[in-house]
Scaffold this active site. Structure first.
Site, PDB file in Angstrom:
ATOM      1  CD  GLU A  30      -1.928  -2.370   1.184  1.00  0.00           C
ATOM      2  OE1 GLU A  30      -0.801  -2.715   1.595  1.00  0.00           O
ATOM      3  OE2 GLU A  30      -2.825  -3.196   0.929  1.00  0.00           O
TER       4      GLU A  30
ATOM      5  CB  ALA B  50     -11.669   2.177   3.633  1.00  0.00           C
TER       6      ALA B  50
ATOM      7  CG  HIS C 123     -12.194  -7.104   6.467  1.00  0.00           C
ATOM      8  ND1 HIS C 123     -11.571  -7.853   7.428  1.00  0.00           N
ATOM      9  CD2 HIS C 123     -11.538  -7.385   5.314  1.00  0.00           C
ATOM     10  CE1 HIS C 123     -10.591  -8.562   6.879  1.00  0.00           C
ATOM     11  NE2 HIS C 123     -10.552  -8.295   5.591  1.00  0.00           N
TER      12      HIS C 123
HETATM   13  C1  LIG Z   1      -2.027  -4.648   4.001  1.00  0.00           C
HETATM   14  C2  LIG Z   1      -3.110  -5.490   3.423  1.00  0.00           C
HETATM   15  N1  LIG Z   1      -3.562  -5.229   2.169  1.00  0.00           N
HETATM   16  C3  LIG Z   1      -4.556  -5.973   1.647  1.00  0.00           C
HETATM   17  C4  LIG Z   1      -5.109  -6.997   2.340  1.00  0.00           C
HETATM   18  C5  LIG Z   1      -6.256  -7.810   1.729  1.00  0.00           C
HETATM   19  N2  LIG Z   1      -5.850  -9.197   1.574  1.00  0.00           N
HETATM   20  C6  LIG Z   1      -6.187 -10.138   2.480  1.00  0.00           C
HETATM   21  S1  LIG Z   1      -5.492 -11.611   2.154  1.00  0.00           S
HETATM   22  C7  LIG Z   1      -4.792 -11.039   0.733  1.00  0.00           C
HETATM   23  C8  LIG Z   1      -3.956 -11.940  -0.093  1.00  0.00           C
HETATM   24  C9  LIG Z   1      -2.873 -12.528   0.752  1.00  0.00           C
HETATM   25  O1  LIG Z   1      -2.059 -13.343   0.000  1.00  0.00           O
HETATM   26  P1  LIG Z   1      -0.914 -14.185   0.675  1.00  0.00           P
HETATM   27  O2  LIG Z   1      -0.021 -13.298   1.478  1.00  0.00           O
HETATM   28  O3  LIG Z   1      -0.269 -14.984  -0.380  1.00  0.00           O
HETATM   29  O4  LIG Z   1      -1.676 -15.087   1.735  1.00  0.00           O
HETATM   30  P2  LIG Z   1      -2.755 -16.238   1.443  1.00  0.00           P
HETATM   31  O5  LIG Z   1      -4.080 -15.614   1.625  1.00  0.00           O
HETATM   32  O6  LIG Z   1      -2.523 -16.771   0.088  1.00  0.00           O
HETATM   33  O7  LIG Z   1      -2.466 -17.246   2.496  1.00  0.00           O
HETATM   34  C10 LIG Z   1      -5.090  -9.690   0.541  1.00  0.00           C
HETATM   35  C11 LIG Z   1      -4.634  -8.871  -0.590  1.00  0.00           C
HETATM   36  C12 LIG Z   1      -4.620  -7.226   3.637  1.00  0.00           C
HETATM   37  N3  LIG Z   1      -5.120  -8.198   4.410  1.00  0.00           N
HETATM   38  N4  LIG Z   1      -3.626  -6.475   4.144  1.00  0.00           N
END
Ligand SMILES: Cc1ncc(C[n+]2csc(CCOP(=O)(O)OP(=O)(O)O)c2C)c(N)n1
Ligand SMILES: [Mg+2]
Lengths: 356, 352
Positions: free
Chosen positions: A91, A115, A158
């Site tokens: 971000e 957000a 969330h």
């Molecule tokens: C700082 C942040 N940005 C966006 C998100 C939204 N988000 C939740 S899980 C995810 C994907 C995570 O991918 P990964 O790190 O590979 O973990 P996985 O869910 O595959 O175990 C995103 C973008 C978040 N939780 N935190």
């Protein structure tokens, strides 16, 4: 705070099972031209991208996937990977990159998956985005979009209403539409604005509220202008975002009890339209300031003190704030319902005030 | 530099006793069963909130936790409930959490896998922002080092989370201060819809370790014993004062990002390949059967025990009260005493 049954999300709502994610396709306008808030937002983005090739989108999962809430569904096919740019989970860099490309003439629109994750870009937003123009005269036409707000059982990470954090920075306009028409017109204005604009779209409204929305490609709603959504004589409710809908419902109930409520939808929280607010108070002499964002050092506090300062001679009663305390938004239905101002709370507060 | 390690049970000098191997089997099967049943309840509309399935990644989640002792701390993410179960979270209280009840670990303040029990088994209260617990793990490790204690901190995050600045800052810090940390990346090939190539442009995550000055290893997440071996080496290194290490354990996220996501962006053949050839539960079970560590009857007994535990957990959660509405603002401050008051049933309304 007690919660009216009517506005409480039902157990079987799609959003309750998905932290508010939109599982279903975005959908379309109805035959007679009505659009959901979600569709209205997508139309605004689409039209501005068609109109101005400097406009591009960046964010997580916005490309092939079409975004966590499906706002950008179909955009990748039309505009391609350069203008619908999937980013890693970074971000600070999303915001910083938006700033740099804006300095070089682009007009980026960055999507935050929620957000809530704006805080993961806090430094670039509150330090860089908010201050470049003040110290250098370089405009930053950057839009930061993100789904905000609770009411969908999505708990602390969330459901945030982040506007007070960023209002404090100065230098960033903040828009919180409550209706599809405003959502569309304000987003188009935000993209055309030469200042940074934070655009907060309430996820509870996305698929729940639908109305007739202009198809004029130059339909704009000006930033910084509030709107009297319902006229009334006895008490003004000043509010914004999803709480506008609860306020309107409360006003309906109160009408049956002989209390005439005016509902002012701020639409923009920075800069605030003081004139429309004060005009309403001159008429009703009583104000409830209602917000979903926190009470302490919040938007409601700001509106309330403005009224106290500038309309004191018109007031027949103290200005009242109705807003949740500064605690993380809880998950359990009993806790979330107690946390959020409900229709019953609004009705009770207005009744108390009108008895003054 | 990045190596793939595998281990054959029939090797001479197996490190794990039969009891430890049976426990590993029990845990992978428990986590698989829990994941499947919870998804099915979610699909029937009987489970509120979101679910983040860890299916297909049990080899990673169980493998890395097996070498941890009760005083070692664990800092996982939304995807890592199986690791938390292996570290000692109670199924009953987990299920109470999913249903927003007072007996959940957050007392209804959060749902699903956003959970932890610091005082019970040293697991971090999971938060969404990624990877928010990585820097925190540095702090716990710093405390162990300063006090000369033999404990270590382990943090887990996904492949996508390695794109975030905090991930890099934490690895760098831990290497400079030689902190007793094990960094685990559950590389399930996707971050929501983003495949690895949209997240980083090095061939493996493990090789990034060199840039920070620590050992890095890439292991096959389908093989719980290979993961365990890699984790044990890293844990012992940290415990012995040898500083941090990075483990990248590779598997595939079998389900969507969360319950709502059909994950159409995952190629069908890839999913089929992983489900057919790289199922960590099946692989461990077959190996233990063929090595004679368990027989069919024992496997059936384990399964029976798991199913009963699930039913008991479900019953417990359904009969657990909702939190009292007026308590929603309690617990913010130490002085309000909410978290030192009686946990669970003392603080809730009548069960629905
Ligand atoms: C700082 C942040 N940005 C966006 C998100 C939204 N988000 C939740 S899980 C995810 C994907 C995570 O991918 P990964 O790190 O590979 O973990 P996985 O869910 O595959 O175990 C995103 C973008 C978040 N939780 N935190
Ligand atoms: Mg991943």
């Amino acid at each position: 705070m007690a919660q009216s049954q009517d506005t409480r999300p039902k157990e079987q709502d799609v959003e309750t099972g998905a932290a508010g994610h939109g599982a279903e396709p975005r959908g379309k306008r109805t035959e007679d031209g009505q659009a959901t808030y979600l569709v209205a937002i997508a139309e605004a983005l689409w039209e501005e991208m068609e109109r101005d090739e400097r406009v591009y989108l960046l964010g997580e999962d916005i490309g092939v996937y079409g975004g966590a809430f499906k706002v950008t569904e179909g955009f990748y096919d039309r505009f391609g990977a350069d203008r619908v740019m999937d980013t890693p989970i970074a971000e600070e860099t999303i915001v910083g990159m938006a700033i740099g490309s804006a300095m070089e003439g682009f007009r980026p629109v960055a999507e935050f998956q929620y957000a809530d994750f704006m805080t993961s870009g806090f430094d670039e937003i509150s330090t860089a985005l908010a201050r470049v123009h003040y110290r250098s005269g370089v405009p930053l036409p950057v839009v930061l979009r993100g789904p905000s707000g609770g009411m969908v059982r999505a708990s602390s990470f969330h459901s945030i209403n982040p506007e007070p954090w960023f209002a404090y920075s100065g230098g960033i306009k903040i828009v919180c539409p409550a209706f599809p028409g405003d959502a569309k017109g304000l987003l188009k204005s935000a993209i055309r604005d030469d200042n940074p604009v934070m655009y907060l779209e309430h996820k509870w409204i996305y698929r729940r509220v639908r109305e007739q929305v202009s198809e004029d490609p130059d339909f704009l709603v000006p930033i910084g202008s509030a709107n009297v959504r319902r006229e009334g004589d006895d008490v003004s409710i000043i509010t914004y975002g999803a709480m506008v809908h609860r306020a309107l419902e409360a006003a309906q109930t109160l009408e049956g009890e002989g209390i005439s409520v005016e509902v002012v939808d701020l639409r923009t929280v920075v800069p605030m339209d003081e004139e429309t607010v004060l005009r309403s108070i001159e008429k009703t002499a009583r104000a409830v300031v209602l917000s979903e964002s926190y009470r302490f050092v919040g938007i409601a506090a700001e509106v309330a003190s403005t009224i106290a300062e500038k309309a004191f001679e018109h007031l027949d009663a103290p200005v009242v704030r109705l807003a949740p305390p500064n605690v993380p938004i809880p998950f359990s239905p009993t806790l979330e319902d107690a946390f959020l101002p409900g229709v019953d709370d609004i009705v009770a507060t207005v009744k108390n005030l009108s008895a003054w | 530099m990045a190596t793939t390690q595998t281990r054959q049970r029939k090797d001479t000098d197996p490190r794990l006793s039969d009891d430890e191997l049976k426990r590993a089997l029990y845990l992978v099967k428990l986590c698989r069963y829990f994941d499947e049943r919870m998804e099915s309840l979610y699909r029937q509309g009987k489970l509120p909130g979101a679910i983040y399935s860890g299916r297909g990644q049990e080899g990673t989640h169980i493998g890395v936790v097996l070498p941890l002792g009760p005083e070692d701390s664990l800092f996982p993410t939304h995807r890592d409930l199986s690791a938390q179960i292996a570290k000692g979270l109670d199924l009953k209280r987990i299920m109470a959490q999913y249903w927003g009840r007072i007996d959940g670990y957050t007392r209804g303040r959060d749902g699903n896998s956003h959970i932890g029990d610091w005082y019970g088994n040293k697991t971090w209260t999971v938060m969404s922002h990624l990877p928010i617990a990585y820097p925190v793990a540095c702090g716990a490790a710093l405390a162990y080092k300063r006090r000369g204690e033999p404990h270590i901190a382990m943090a887990i995050c996904g492949d996508g989370s390695t794109s975030n600045g905090r991930w890099h800052e934490s690895l760098n810090m831990s290497a400079i201060a030689q902190l007793p940390v094990v960094w685990v990346v559950n590389n399930n090939l996707y971050a929501y819809s983003a495949p690895n190539e949209l997240e980083f442009s090095v061939p493996t995550i493990a090789e990034r370790a060199a840039a920070y000055g620590m050992p890095g290893v890439r292991v096959d997440g389908a093989d719980v014993l290979a993961v365990e071996a890699a984790a044990r080496e890293a844990v012992e290194r940290a415990r012995g004062g040898g500083g941090p290490s990075l483990i990248e354990s590779v598997s595939l996220r079998w389900k969507g990002h969360a319950g709502h996501d059909p994950a159409k962006y995952v190629p069908k053949e890839l999913l089929e390949e992983y489900m057919r050839d790289k199922d960590p539960v099946k692989i461990l079970e077959e190996r233990l059967l063929s090595d004679g560590v368990v027989d069919d009857q024992e496997v059936a007994d384990i399964q029976g025990r798991i199913e009963k535990e699930f039913e008991d957990g479900y019953e417990f959660a359904q009969s657990s009260p909702f939190p009292e509405p007026e308590d929603f603002s309690k617990g913010l401050w130490v002085e309000d005493g909410y978290w030192t008051s009686e946990p669970g049933r003392g603080g809730g309304t009548e069960a629905s």
